[in-house]
Design a protein around this motif. Structure first.
Motif, PDB file in Angstrom:
ATOM      1  N   GLU A  23      28.388 -26.090  42.220  1.00 56.62           N
ATOM      2  CA  GLU A  23      28.120 -26.545  43.585  1.00 56.62           C
ATOM      3  C   GLU A  23      28.653 -27.948  43.858  1.00 56.62           C
ATOM      4  O   GLU A  23      28.831 -28.345  45.004  1.00 56.62           O
ATOM      5  CB  GLU A  23      26.616 -26.500  43.858  1.00 56.62           C
ATOM      6  CG  GLU A  23      25.770 -27.397  42.967  1.00 56.62           C
ATOM      7  CD  GLU A  23      25.402 -26.716  41.662  1.00 56.62           C
ATOM      8  OE1 GLU A  23      24.600 -27.290  40.900  1.00 56.62           O
ATOM      9  OE2 GLU A  23      25.918 -25.605  41.413  1.00 56.62           O
ATOM     10  N   ASP A  24      28.935 -28.724  42.814  1.00 62.36           N
ATOM     11  CA  ASP A  24      29.480 -30.069  42.971  1.00 62.36           C
ATOM     12  C   ASP A  24      30.990 -30.104  42.769  1.00 62.36           C
ATOM     13  O   ASP A  24      31.571 -31.175  42.606  1.00 62.36           O
ATOM     14  CB  ASP A  24      28.811 -31.020  41.970  1.00 62.36           C
ATOM     15  CG  ASP A  24      27.311 -31.147  42.203  1.00 62.36           C
ATOM     16  OD1 ASP A  24      26.910 -31.195  43.383  1.00 62.36           O
ATOM     17  OD2 ASP A  24      26.551 -31.189  41.216  1.00 62.36           O
ATOM     18  N   ASN A  25      31.626 -28.931  42.753  1.00 64.22           N
ATOM     19  CA  ASN A  25      33.075 -28.796  42.569  1.00 64.22           C
ATOM     20  C   ASN A  25      33.550 -29.264  41.196  1.00 64.22           C
ATOM     21  O   ASN A  25      34.724 -29.578  41.014  1.00 64.22           O
ATOM     22  CB  ASN A  25      33.838 -29.552  43.669  1.00 64.22           C
ATOM     23  CG  ASN A  25      33.654 -28.923  45.033  1.00 64.22           C
ATOM     24  OD1 ASN A  25      33.622 -27.701  45.157  1.00 64.22           O
ATOM     25  ND2 ASN A  25      33.514 -29.749  46.053  1.00 64.22           N
ATOM     26  N   ALA A  26      32.639 -29.357  40.229  1.00 64.03           N
ATOM     27  CA  ALA A  26      33.037 -29.633  38.851  1.00 64.03           C
ATOM     28  C   ALA A  26      33.440 -28.318  38.190  1.00 64.03           C
ATOM     29  O   ALA A  26      32.812 -27.292  38.415  1.00 64.03           O
ATOM     30  CB  ALA A  26      31.886 -30.288  38.085  1.00 64.03           C
ATOM     31  N   VAL A  27      34.494 -28.353  37.378  1.00 70.21           N
ATOM     32  CA  VAL A  27      35.013 -27.155  36.725  1.00 70.21           C
ATOM     33  C   VAL A  27      34.590 -27.157  35.259  1.00 70.21           C
ATOM     34  O   VAL A  27      34.778 -28.142  34.546  1.00 70.21           O
ATOM     35  CB  VAL A  27      36.548 -27.076  36.827  1.00 70.21           C
ATOM     36  CG1 VAL A  27      37.083 -25.873  36.070  1.00 70.21           C
ATOM     37  CG2 VAL A  27      36.974 -27.024  38.287  1.00 70.21           C
TER      38      VAL A  27
END
Length: 273
Positions: free
Chosen positions: A120-124
């Motif tokens: 949800e925080d755009n961390a991969v």
């Protein structure tokens, strides 16, 4: 690899992420057209026969093979699917996700898929998917900035690329423990691929590079200095511009067609005055 000669395969269009079957006889790839955001196709390289595997309106890409050559895994939108390369069966949903999942590689035993997915925080993050139970779990907890990777033929190492300061570099990380990591590239690199001989091939600008990872009896890891063995067309990090044959003796490369002879651009100054 020995001569540097290039021979056209015969497939033309907007092509992405080529993936050779374990025996090097069949090519899977993403073919994007004006009517499709991207579908998975395969070509029999010996017979020159093309087979379309998918036709969903959603983008489908990153085809990878299972070690037995009986299945191709890919992502559709944010989900992961499996399909047989004969073009007869329907795609089987393996993982439904709210974030886009990028298929990376299947372990040599055929039991586990390695893929990356955001949160949800755009961390991969890197994940593993058990292909029998379809249970997914995060491989290690540090986020990365990469969408491509490859697993060594012995299943002990994962090669991948991620940003370091202001550029992308290639690393190897021990699998499945993830505890040992070594940098492979020296002056940038992305899109790493392993051969069955234990070599890592990757792109560095327009150069096709090769290195080798050696694990000594005492457990220490040695990484050879990369050497350039060829050239690649310009491409973007995050895409796969080539694949290597299992024995490492030849490569399949996506190459842009040259502009027509005599074509030109014209600059018009003071437009509208």
């Amino acid at each position: 690899r020995a001569s540097g000669e290039m021979t056209p395969v015969g497939v033309e269009g907007s092509l992405w992420n080529p993936s050779l079957s374990p025996d090097g006889r069949i090519l899977a790839f993403d073919w994007t057209t004006s009517e499709s955001a991207g579908d998975i196709w395969v070509r029999d390289l010996e017979r020159g026969l093309d087979t379309r595997l998918t036709s969903d309106p959603k983008n489908e890409s990153n085809p990878i093979w299972t070690p037995d050559g009986r299945s191709v895994l890919f992502f559709r939108g944010s989900d992961i699917y499996r399909i047989t390369p004969d073009g007869v069966s329907e795609a089987e949903l393996l993982l439904k996700s709210t974030e886009r999942a990028y298929t990376w590689a299947v372990t040599p035993d055929g039991h586990t898929l390695l893929f990356s997915s955001g949160d949800e925080d755009n961390a991969v993050f890197l994940w593993t998917l058990d292909l029998e139970t379809l249970e997914a779990q995060r491989w290690f907890d540090r986020p990365i900035t990469s969408a491509m990777g490859s697993i060594s033929v012995d299943g002990r190492w994962v090669a991948y690329s991620e940003f370091v300061q202001d550029r992308v570099e290639v690393f190897v990380r021990s699998f499945p423990d993830g505890e040992t990591v070594r940098r492979v590239s020296i002056d940038g690199g992305f899109a790493p691929r392993w051969s069955d001989a234990g070599e890592i091939f990757f792109a560095e600008g327009s150069g096709l590079m090769v290195s080798r990872v050696r694990e000594r009896p005492d457990g220490a890891v040695e990484v050879d200095r990369p050497q350039q063995i060829g050239f690649l067309p310009p491409t973007l990090p995050g895409t796969q511009p080539f694949d290597v044959a299992p024995d490492g003796t030849w490569f399949l490369v996506i190459r842009a067609k040259h502009a027509a002879s005599g074509s030109s651009l014209r600059l018009i100054e003071n437009w509208g005055e």
